[in-house]
Design a protein around this motif. Structure first.
Motif, PDB file in Angstrom:
ATOM      1  N   UNK A 119      22.070  12.339   8.248  1.00 29.36           N
ATOM      2  CA  UNK A 119      21.937  11.610   7.056  1.00 29.36           C
ATOM      3  C   UNK A 119      20.428  11.034   7.252  1.00 29.36           C
ATOM      4  N   UNK A 120      19.648  11.206   6.301  1.00 27.08           N
ATOM      5  CA  UNK A 120      18.213  10.722   6.203  1.00 27.08           C
ATOM      6  C   UNK A 120      17.967  10.110   4.720  1.00 27.08           C
ATOM      7  N   UNK A 121      18.124   8.907   4.551  1.00 27.71           N
ATOM      8  CA  UNK A 121      18.314   8.092   3.412  1.00 27.71           C
ATOM      9  C   UNK A 121      16.721   7.906   2.615  1.00 27.71           C
ATOM     10  N   UNK A 122      16.779   8.360   1.790  1.00 27.93           N
ATOM     11  CA  UNK A 122      15.621   8.395   0.867  1.00 27.93           C
ATOM     12  C   UNK A 122      15.269   6.714   0.624  1.00 27.93           C
ATOM     13  N   UNK A 123      14.108   6.355   0.764  1.00 24.86           N
ATOM     14  CA  UNK A 123      13.562   5.169   0.658  1.00 24.86           C
ATOM     15  C   UNK A 123      14.782   3.951   1.083  1.00 24.86           C
ATOM     16  N   UNK A 124      15.181   4.145   2.182  1.00 20.45           N
ATOM     17  CA  UNK A 124      16.217   3.477   2.884  1.00 20.45           C
ATOM     18  C   UNK A 124      15.995   2.055   2.906  1.00 20.45           C
ATOM     19  N   UNK A 161       0.817  -0.982  -0.045  1.00 17.09           N
ATOM     20  CA  UNK A 161      -0.184   0.047  -0.049  1.00 17.09           C
ATOM     21  C   UNK A 161       0.591   1.205   0.063  1.00 17.09           C
ATOM     22  N   UNK A 162       0.545   2.053  -0.853  1.00 21.25           N
ATOM     23  CA  UNK A 162       1.207   3.560  -0.725  1.00 21.25           C
ATOM     24  C   UNK A 162       0.591   4.351   0.201  1.00 21.25           C
ATOM     25  N   UNK A 163       1.233   5.046   1.264  1.00 17.36           N
ATOM     26  CA  UNK A 163       0.799   5.590   2.396  1.00 17.36           C
ATOM     27  C   UNK A 163       1.450   7.131   2.308  1.00 17.36           C
ATOM     28  N   UNK A 196       3.874  14.863   2.552  1.00 17.68           N
ATOM     29  CA  UNK A 196       4.703  15.773   1.556  1.00 17.68           C
ATOM     30  C   UNK A 196       3.878  15.981   0.265  1.00 17.68           C
ATOM     31  N   UNK A 197       2.824  15.147   0.059  1.00 19.18           N
ATOM     32  CA  UNK A 197       2.273  15.188  -1.373  1.00 19.18           C
ATOM     33  C   UNK A 197       1.955  13.769  -1.753  1.00 19.18           C
ATOM     34  N   UNK A 198       1.489  13.820  -3.019  1.00 16.66           N
ATOM     35  CA  UNK A 198       1.181  12.303  -3.370  1.00 16.66           C
ATOM     36  C   UNK A 198       1.910  11.860  -4.838  1.00 16.66           C
ATOM     37  N   UNK A 199       2.979  12.536  -4.974  1.00 17.99           N
ATOM     38  CA  UNK A 199       3.751  12.033  -5.930  1.00 17.99           C
ATOM     39  C   UNK A 199       4.610  10.780  -5.661  1.00 17.99           C
ATOM     40  N   UNK A 200       5.022   9.980  -6.332  1.00 21.13           N
ATOM     41  CA  UNK A 200       5.553   8.367  -5.942  1.00 21.13           C
ATOM     42  C   UNK A 200       6.610   8.648  -4.906  1.00 21.13           C
ATOM     43  N   UNK A 201       7.642   9.749  -5.005  1.00 25.23           N
ATOM     44  CA  UNK A 201       8.779   9.693  -3.999  1.00 25.23           C
ATOM     45  C   UNK A 201       8.150  10.375  -2.879  1.00 25.23           C
ATOM     46  N   UNK A 202       7.005  10.801  -2.775  1.00 25.82           N
ATOM     47  CA  UNK A 202       6.372  11.232  -1.471  1.00 25.82           C
ATOM     48  C   UNK A 202       5.455  10.597  -0.891  1.00 25.82           C
ATOM     49  N   UNK A 203       5.534   9.296  -1.166  1.00 29.52           N
ATOM     50  CA  UNK A 203       4.769   8.045  -0.811  1.00 29.52           C
ATOM     51  C   UNK A 203       5.602   7.098   0.099  1.00 29.52           C
TER      52      UNK A 203
END
Length: 194
Positions: A109-114, A28-30, A34-41
């Protein structure tokens, strides 16, 4: 029924093979706010209640195992520590540096999609080298070798696929295994610094 479940989980730890029905995950994409773009889910994979029960049962012994090797200043997913401890330590260090006139530098450091970027094979090999119990390690490896996930959105279910990288969010055992990677990183920084 519980005796049969215990026999099943014992067989999984012995063989590393899960029944096919238990190796299906739904993503599920939660929104992260920050918004509803793919990298914001945040993609959250939900596995069967049986897997989640098994992981919860193995959590206590995995937490004790972790304390044998985890970096002393690691605060994530450890007994009697948390983010407030890290923040308090940082505050004390900042005050001391200010009082002594020292220069203080740091990095965050805050890894995106860690979770999606963790190389499963590498972290499992590190866990084996650190002495993670063989049965649970076989069970985790077996889950990842046969796991098929599907996106589930608005009542629709996508085609199942096998991921080549990444770990499951929400599995407490995986938070401990991520601590392996951060411990290696922190120990190497300490070695280079000191």
């Amino acid at each position: 029924v519980l005796d049969l479940l215990a026999q099943l989980l014992s067989a999984v730890e012995r063989t590393g093979r899960w029944p096919g029905a238990l190796t299906r995950g739904y993503i599920s994409l939660v929104p992260k706010g920050e918004g509803s773009l793919p990298l914001q889910m945040r993609p959250l994979s939900v596995l069967s209640a049986v897997y989640r029960l098994w992981a919860g049962l193995r959590l206590e012994e995995a937490t004790l195992w972790q304390e044998r090797w985890v970096y002393g200043l690691a605060f994530a997913f450890r007994p009697a520590t948390g983010s407030l401890d890290a923040a308090s330590l940082l505050s004390v260090m900042t005050e001391l540096a200010r009082a002594q006139g020292w220069k203080l530098a740091g990095a965050a450091l805050d890894y995106v999609k860690c979770f999606d970027m963790v190389p499963v094979g590498i972290v499992l090999a590190c866990a084996a080298a650190l002495g993670f119990a063989e049965g649970p390690l076989r069970a985790i490896a077996g889950m990842y070798s046969s796991l098929r996930r599907s996106f589930k959105m608005l009542g629709c279910l996508g085609e199942p696929f096998a991921a080549t990288n990444g770990i499951l969010q929400g599995c407490p055992l995986w938070v401990i295994l991520i601590n392996i990677l951060t411990t290696i990183w922190m120990k190497e920084i300490s070695r280079l610094h000191g």
